[in-house]
Design a protein around this motif. Structure first.
Motif, PDB file in Angstrom:
ATOM      1  N   LEU A  92       0.940  -1.137  -0.056  1.00 55.36           N
ATOM      2  CA  LEU A  92      -0.021   0.072   0.129  1.00 55.36           C
ATOM      3  C   LEU A  92       0.872   1.230   0.148  1.00 55.36           C
ATOM      4  N   ILE A  93       2.032   1.206   1.077  1.00 56.36           N
ATOM      5  CA  ILE A  93       3.061   2.340   0.940  1.00 56.36           C
ATOM      6  C   ILE A  93       3.634   2.354  -0.446  1.00 56.36           C
ATOM      7  N   GLY A  94       3.847   1.240  -0.988  1.00 55.60           N
ATOM      8  CA  GLY A  94       4.696   1.482  -2.079  1.00 55.60           C
ATOM      9  C   GLY A  94       3.889   1.926  -3.431  1.00 55.60           C
ATOM     10  N   THR A  95       2.490   1.591  -3.326  1.00 56.25           N
ATOM     11  CA  THR A  95       1.554   1.984  -4.133  1.00 56.25           C
ATOM     12  C   THR A  95       1.396   3.678  -4.074  1.00 56.25           C
ATOM     13  N   GLY A  96       1.332   4.066  -2.816  1.00 50.91           N
ATOM     14  CA  GLY A  96       1.110   5.443  -2.710  1.00 50.91           C
ATOM     15  C   GLY A  96       2.234   6.171  -3.266  1.00 50.91           C
ATOM     16  N   VAL A  97       3.660   5.736  -2.869  1.00 53.40           N
ATOM     17  CA  VAL A  97       4.911   6.359  -3.159  1.00 53.40           C
ATOM     18  C   VAL A  97       4.814   6.451  -4.763  1.00 53.40           C
ATOM     19  N   SER A  98       4.853   5.183  -5.294  1.00 54.09           N
ATOM     20  CA  SER A  98       4.703   5.149  -7.108  1.00 54.09           C
ATOM     21  C   SER A  98       3.798   5.785  -7.627  1.00 54.09           C
ATOM     22  N   GLY A  99       2.623   6.118  -6.890  1.00 54.07           N
ATOM     23  CA  GLY A  99       1.603   6.828  -7.729  1.00 54.07           C
ATOM     24  C   GLY A  99       1.865   8.407  -7.614  1.00 54.07           C
ATOM     25  N   ALA A 100       2.692   8.875  -6.327  1.00 51.26           N
ATOM     26  CA  ALA A 100       2.907  10.297  -6.399  1.00 51.26           C
ATOM     27  C   ALA A 100       4.254  10.312  -7.635  1.00 51.26           C
ATOM     28  N   LEU A 101       4.933   9.246  -7.708  1.00 46.65           N
ATOM     29  CA  LEU A 101       5.947   9.449  -8.670  1.00 46.65           C
ATOM     30  C   LEU A 101       5.553   9.590  -9.833  1.00 46.65           C
ATOM     31  N   ALA A 102       4.662   8.763 -10.328  1.00 47.09           N
ATOM     32  CA  ALA A 102       3.842   8.751 -11.610  1.00 47.09           C
ATOM     33  C   ALA A 102       3.371   9.990 -11.986  1.00 47.09           C
ATOM     34  N   TRP A 103       2.478  10.695 -10.904  1.00 49.93           N
ATOM     35  CA  TRP A 103       1.818  11.801 -11.189  1.00 49.93           C
ATOM     36  C   TRP A 103       2.832  12.867 -11.247  1.00 49.93           C
ATOM     37  N   TYR A 104       3.778  13.318 -10.590  1.00 53.79           N
ATOM     38  CA  TYR A 104       4.791  14.206 -10.582  1.00 53.79           C
ATOM     39  C   TYR A 104       5.576  13.871 -11.832  1.00 53.79           C
ATOM     40  N   SER A 105       5.905  12.839 -12.292  1.00 54.16           N
ATOM     41  CA  SER A 105       6.740  12.771 -13.295  1.00 54.16           C
ATOM     42  C   SER A 105       5.884  13.154 -14.601  1.00 54.16           C
ATOM     43  N   LEU A 106       4.693  12.587 -14.792  1.00 50.58           N
ATOM     44  CA  LEU A 106       3.753  13.261 -15.771  1.00 50.58           C
ATOM     45  C   LEU A 106       3.902  14.863 -15.602  1.00 50.58           C
ATOM     46  N   ARG A 107       3.757  15.291 -14.370  1.00 50.77           N
ATOM     47  CA  ARG A 107       3.706  16.486 -14.376  1.00 50.77           C
ATOM     48  C   ARG A 107       4.646  17.633 -14.990  1.00 50.77           C
ATOM     49  N   LEU A 108       6.156  16.755 -14.731  1.00 46.97           N
ATOM     50  CA  LEU A 108       7.407  17.349 -14.896  1.00 46.97           C
ATOM     51  C   LEU A 108       7.433  17.443 -16.629  1.00 46.97           C
ATOM     52  N   ALA A 109       6.924  16.313 -17.298  1.00 42.33           N
ATOM     53  CA  ALA A 109       6.994  16.279 -18.645  1.00 42.33           C
ATOM     54  C   ALA A 109       6.029  17.514 -19.232  1.00 42.33           C
ATOM     55  N   TRP A 110       4.829  17.380 -18.563  1.00 41.30           N
ATOM     56  CA  TRP A 110       4.023  18.440 -19.151  1.00 41.30           C
ATOM     57  C   TRP A 110       4.376  19.763 -18.745  1.00 41.30           C
ATOM     58  N   GLN A 111       5.052  20.213 -17.860  1.00 41.21           N
ATOM     59  CA  GLN A 111       5.376  21.397 -17.378  1.00 41.21           C
ATOM     60  C   GLN A 111       6.617  21.850 -18.369  1.00 41.21           C
ATOM     61  N   SER A 112       7.585  21.026 -18.570  1.00 39.86           N
ATOM     62  CA  SER A 112       8.658  21.262 -19.484  1.00 39.86           C
ATOM     63  C   SER A 112       8.024  21.503 -20.752  1.00 39.86           C
ATOM     64  N   HIS A 113       7.058  20.970 -21.208  1.00 45.99           N
ATOM     65  CA  HIS A 113       6.448  21.292 -22.495  1.00 45.99           C
ATOM     66  C   HIS A 113       5.823  22.681 -22.590  1.00 45.99           C
ATOM     67  N   ALA A 114       5.140  22.951 -21.299  1.00 51.83           N
ATOM     68  CA  ALA A 114       4.460  24.263 -21.052  1.00 51.83           C
ATOM     69  C   ALA A 114       5.506  25.361 -20.955  1.00 51.83           C
ATOM     70  N   PHE A 115       6.493  25.184 -20.197  1.00 46.26           N
ATOM     71  CA  PHE A 115       7.719  26.287 -20.144  1.00 46.26           C
ATOM     72  C   PHE A 115       8.265  26.231 -21.273  1.00 46.26           C
ATOM     73  N   GLY A 116       8.363  25.387 -22.255  1.00 48.03           N
ATOM     74  CA  GLY A 116       9.323  25.438 -23.333  1.00 48.03           C
ATOM     75  C   GLY A 116      10.707  25.002 -23.002  1.00 48.03           C
ATOM     76  N   ASP A 117      10.773  24.229 -22.039  1.00 47.93           N
ATOM     77  CA  ASP A 117      12.017  24.052 -21.480  1.00 47.93           C
ATOM     78  C   ASP A 117      12.997  23.367 -22.426  1.00 47.93           C
ATOM     79  N   ILE A 118      14.008  23.742 -22.636  1.00 46.72           N
ATOM     80  CA  ILE A 118      15.143  23.231 -23.754  1.00 46.72           C
ATOM     81  C   ILE A 118      16.176  22.867 -23.054  1.00 46.72           C
ATOM     82  N   SER A 119      16.959  21.891 -23.496  1.00 43.59           N
ATOM     83  CA  SER A 119      18.244  21.355 -22.712  1.00 43.59           C
ATOM     84  C   SER A 119      19.295  22.667 -23.123  1.00 43.59           C
ATOM     85  N   GLN A 120      20.028  22.715 -22.092  1.00 44.79           N
ATOM     86  CA  GLN A 120      20.937  23.767 -22.009  1.00 44.79           C
ATOM     87  C   GLN A 120      22.330  23.445 -22.721  1.00 44.79           C
ATOM     88  N   GLY A 121      22.491  22.182 -23.292  1.00 43.24           N
ATOM     89  CA  GLY A 121      23.692  21.724 -23.829  1.00 43.24           C
ATOM     90  C   GLY A 121      23.560  22.012 -25.435  1.00 43.24           C
TER      91      GLY A 121
END
Ligand code: NA
Ligand code: NA
Lengths: 172, 303, 432
Positions: A92-121
């Motif tokens: 149950l705890i594992g599901t909770g943490v991996s759920g948070a990880l999944a949600w915020y990982s999706l948000r990370l990619a979505w925010q990068s798209h919204a911010f137009g975040d480009i690699s600095q390399g």
């Protein structure tokens, strides 16, 4: 259902392995092109993304092989119904943490798209593209956790991916 | 009482970080402790490439960044790295005064407010062997870390090689690369005399760091605190530009003291490098469009 | 206040780990809880940034590649040959083939910049061989856990690069400075194996008898592929063909060439090595990700910074300052990985170090030895995790086997304090 889920885990595992090969290819390309005087942009950044794909996409596949490690000292010592409850709580705890990880990982990619975040390399990659590997990998990981949580709740054994055709990697 | 987290990319002992620490202290004393800025140097909280988005997304309230690290996003961020366009502190200050509002406008689109900038000492060329003319760069492996630097090396006839900061010392020591383009301060901080013998003080450009704050967080402050923050920022900008200029000579001296041959470029080399600069200015203009042209015209008029 | 925060988070972590929550996920949970309780910042977005940041960083690419190299070598006849080659030479030392573990790690440390990769590679090759020959598990696993940490002290070393950058110390000098302390540690480990074996002669399997010198040489021919591989990887680094990070890729390719030459490179063995390495890296990667986020949370809470400030403010003499710092680093090392410990504390500690008149070069090597200890202390110790994954044994059991080596590292720290020349003599011979 079982077949579908197992195929999903295996598919993610196969993509992760492609990431491992791509890491090797990218780093090697960087070494080989240098003495030839060829300048390929961003092989090191691409190696990083390939490694990320390898590590993140393999999360569920590794989990379903029982190879993410944990301390099972207590779970192993106590038997019967208490053991099942403890196993269930850990899931149950594992599901909770991996759920948070999944949600915020999706948000990370979505925010990068919204911010137009480009690699600095020198690669100048829009970062949401490689970050999809984290988002997808974490989501499949959550599915695998839920899979085990449901099975344990129902009192059924958790399915593990068969390790066919592999010599024992373990010492025992 | 408000506390802000401020991730910065450079080590605690770097003069940029020291200046920022002073800025944070000034803000704390000017607001009687109402606004406390905790500086997290050396990428301790967020690494360099993550700092902008951390402030955008609200994980940090204020941050520091090399302006040109955003060059992939917009050509305007690359202006202070166009080689041989502004090669002294005075020219650099002029270039900044004509381009500041353009940079501010771009940051505003991302919800960021610029507070102040501080330049690095001028960029020179470190190499393992003497360089008398442009031809000596032919096929030389030179470290590249950004698209601008890569292009400049190509135009110089050298071979750009990407080396990550973590690998740089070893790469220089073993000849993965045999030259490096950076400032006298970075050359001093990384003890470049251990791997390289010559420093050509070509003064190619003066890249700047900027300190920026989330506009939303800034607007949330009361008027008095906002004023105190801006005042401390203005003081930090003046102080930073001064320290950077004063320390340049000291850094170059240190390079000499440690046995490095510090040399001015030969006249032929200077002329050829100027041509590289002109080509890259033209290429920059092409990328930067009308905005770029008006900034550049204003700069030329000011000169 | 700080003590209460530390105590509470520690308690939560122990409860989570004891209830069988996966280690990487436990670290994430503790970090999130700490931020929710003790800061006004939301943990979610920072977590994703931290995990993405470490998972996609260039410096880490050496880790999966070295793990893959180990998986390939494990499926060749190299493992047998390495033993056949080393055996005659260590045959007469009490403890026999256990020394092959320590020597193997010491050699491999000169190729790899990480402790986990060293431990995993040598473990994959040596553990099945030692087990088959009936060596006691406690010593087989203990020597591996201990000597695997040499990956950090013997150059190349990722953590020395991190320290050199944050403390403004020459990385080249740090690398050279780590050589003698690394050999000292290897010597201490071998000494302990000898002492233990003399005390427990019946526990060490019988040797294969005396071998003539010429036969020793002939058996050592089997070491050729390993020597060539190490030569290729090290050679590529020192001749400038590749950087320390890139050399891992040459290691993988070299391993494939060895496997092909021995006829053990088949479709099956290729895929088995690939999938095995992918899972092993993923396992370590999840924990590294959790650790990266916990580090971020600690940065927000300010716990390591406050503790470092507190120690700096005590006004201790040099000797007691070092004792306090050793305890401080060992405590942090129980929960954070070494690189995080360095990044989080160095900004605060460095002025104290300089005021106390401690040579930052010496201090760097000291920190690396203490960080090595962190690799084998529970609950968060990467070598313990690697060995747990490899053997399926409990982390508490592996940690118990590793305890003597932890104590030997403490002894090494005392040696370095008494004889600082061990660190500073070789770098002093360098020009510049
Ligand atoms: Na090493
Ligand atoms: Na530990």
């Amino acid at each position: 259902m079982r077949t579908t889920l197992d195929t999903l885990y295996r598919l993610a595992g196969a993509l992760a392995a492609v990431g491992m090969i791509a890491t090797l290819v990218m780093v090697t390309t960087g070494i080989v092109t240098r003495p030839l005087g060829i300048y390929l942009r961003g092989t090191d950044d691409y190696a990083g993304y390939a490694m990320a794909a390898c590590g993140f996409l393999a999360l569920a596949y590794t989990f379903k092989h029982g190879e993410h490690i944990r301390v099972t000292l207590l779970i192993d010592r106590i038997g019967g119904s208490v053991q099942r409850v403890l196993q269930w709580v850990a899931l149950l705890i594992g599901t909770g943490v991996s759920g948070a990880l999944a949600w915020y990982s999706l948000r990370l990619a979505w925010q990068s798209h919204a911010f137009g975040d480009i690699s600095q390399g020198v690669d100048a990659t829009p970062l949401w593209i490689p970050q999809l590997a984290l988002a997808i990998g974490a989501t499949v990981f959550l599915i695998a956790m839920l899979d085990d949580l449901v099975m344990t709740t129902l009192g059924r054994p958790c399915a593990r991916l068969a390790n066919a055709g592999q010599e024992p990697a373990r010492m025992e | 009482q408000t506390t802000w987290d401020m991730p910065t990319p450079y080590p605690a002992t770097n003069f940029h970080t020291e200046n920022i620490q002073q800025f944070a202290n000034d803000v704390a004393s000017a607001t009687a402790g109402q606004l406390k800025i905790t500086v997290h140097p050396g990428g301790a909280l967020f690494k360099g490439p993550e700092i902008k988005r951390a402030v955008q997304a609200g994980q940090a309230q204020i941050g520091e960044l090399l302006i040109s690290s955003l060059a992939n996003e917009d050509a305007m961020y690359a202006l202070d790295t166009v080689p041989f366009l502004a090669t002294s502190y005075a020219e650099s200050a002029k270039l900044w005064s004509v381009s500041r509002s353009a940079v501010e406008a771009r940051l505003a689109k991302h919800g960021l407010k610029l507070l102040f900038t501080v330049p690095w000492p001028p960029q020179g060329i470190y190499s393992k062997s003497a360089v008398a003319a442009m031809g000596d760069f032919k096929n030389m492996k030179i470290r590249s870390y950004s698209p601008t630097v890569a292009r400049m090396i190509e135009l110089m006839g050298g071979q750009p090689v990407t080396v990550q900061a973590a690998d740089l010392t070893q790469a220089l020591a073993t000849g993965v690369v045999s030259a490096n383009i950076t400032s006298s301060s970075t050359g001093y901080d990384s003890k470049s005399w251990e791997q390289l013998s010559h420093y050509y003080d070509v003064q190619a450009w003066l890249p700047k760091n900027m300190v920026f704050v989330s506009q939303k967080v800034f607007d949330g402050l009361d008027a008095g605190t906002r004023e105190a923050l801006l005042k401390a920022a203005a003081a930090a900008e003046t102080r930073g530009w001064q320290v950077s200029e004063e320390k340049t000579a000291w850094y170059v001296d240190q390079l000499k003291k440690n046995g490095m041959q510090v040399l001015p470029p030969s006249d032929a080399l200077r002329a050829d490098l100027k041509k590289v600069g002109d080509t890259m200015t033209a290429e920059w203009l092409e990328r930067a469009g009308a905005d770029g042209k008006s900034v550049l015209d204003a700069y030329r008029a000011a000169q | 206040m700080d003590l209460m925060v530390a105590g509470l988070l520690l308690l939560v972590m122990l409860v989570l780990l004891a209830s069988g929550v996966w280690i990487g996920l436990s670290l994430i949970a503790v970090g999130a809880l700490g931020m929710l309780m003790f800061t006004s910042r939301a943990p979610g977005d920072g977590m994703a940034v931290a995990i993405w940041g470490i998972g996609s960083s260039w410096t880490l690419t050496a880790l999966p590649l070295f793990l893959w190299m180990g998986e390939v070598l494990f499926r060749t006849k190299l493992s047998e040959n390495m033993f056949r080659g080393l055996a005659p030479w260590v045959e007469r030392l009490p403890g026999r083939l256990l020394h092959a573990n320590i020597l193997g790690c010491t050699l491999f440390a000169a190729v790899s910049g990480s402790s986990a990769a060293t431990c995993a590679t040598i473990g994959k090759i040596n553990l099945p061989e030692l087990e088959r020959r009936g060596y006691p598990t406690s010593l087989a696993l203990g020597t591996l856990a201990g000597a695997g940490t040499l990956g950090l002290l013997i150059p190349p070393s990722i953590i020395m690069i991190v320290y050199g950058v944050s403390a403004d110390v020459s990385i080249a000098k740090l690398f050279i400075g780590g050589v003698l302390p690394g050999l000292l540690l290897a010597g201490l480990f071998m000494g302990w194996v000898i002492v233990w074996s003399l005390l427990n002669p019946d526990k060490i399997p019988a040797g294969e008898g005396r071998t003539a010198f010429i036969d020793k040489l002939r058996a050592s021919w089997g070491l050729m592929p390993v020597v060539l591989l190490i030569g290729a990887v090290l050679g590529s680094i020192y001749t400038g063909v590749a950087t320390a990070t890139e050399a891992a890729a040459l290691g993988v390719i070299g391993a494939f060439i060895i496997a092909a030459a021995q006829g053990s490179l088949t479709r099956e063995s290729f895929f088995a090595s690939l999938m095995g390495a992918t899972r092993l890296y993923c396992m370590i990667g999840l924990i590294l990700g959790g650790s990266a986020f916990l580090t971020l949370a600690m940065g927000y809470i300010g716990l390591p910074r406050h503790l470092a400030e507190w120690i700096s403010g005590l006004g201790l003499s040099t000797g007691w300052l070092l004792v306090a710092l050793t305890v401080f680093f060992i405590l942090l090392g129980c929960f954070l990985d070494g690189i995080s410990v360095v990044v989080l504390t160095m900004a605060v500690l460095l002025p104290t170090i300089q005021t106390a008149g401690i040579d930052p070069l010496w201090f760097g090597v000291f920190v690396v030895v203490v960080v090595e200890m962190a690799q084998i202390t529970p609950p968060v110790g990467f070598n313990l995790f690697v060995l747990q994954a490899m053997t399926g044994r409990q982390i508490t059991e592996v940690a118990r086997y590793a305890l003597p080596y932890f104590l030997l590292m403490c002894a090494a720290v005392i040696c370095l304090y008494t004889f600082p020349g061990l660190v500073t003599w070789l770098p002093g011979k360098m020009i510049g």
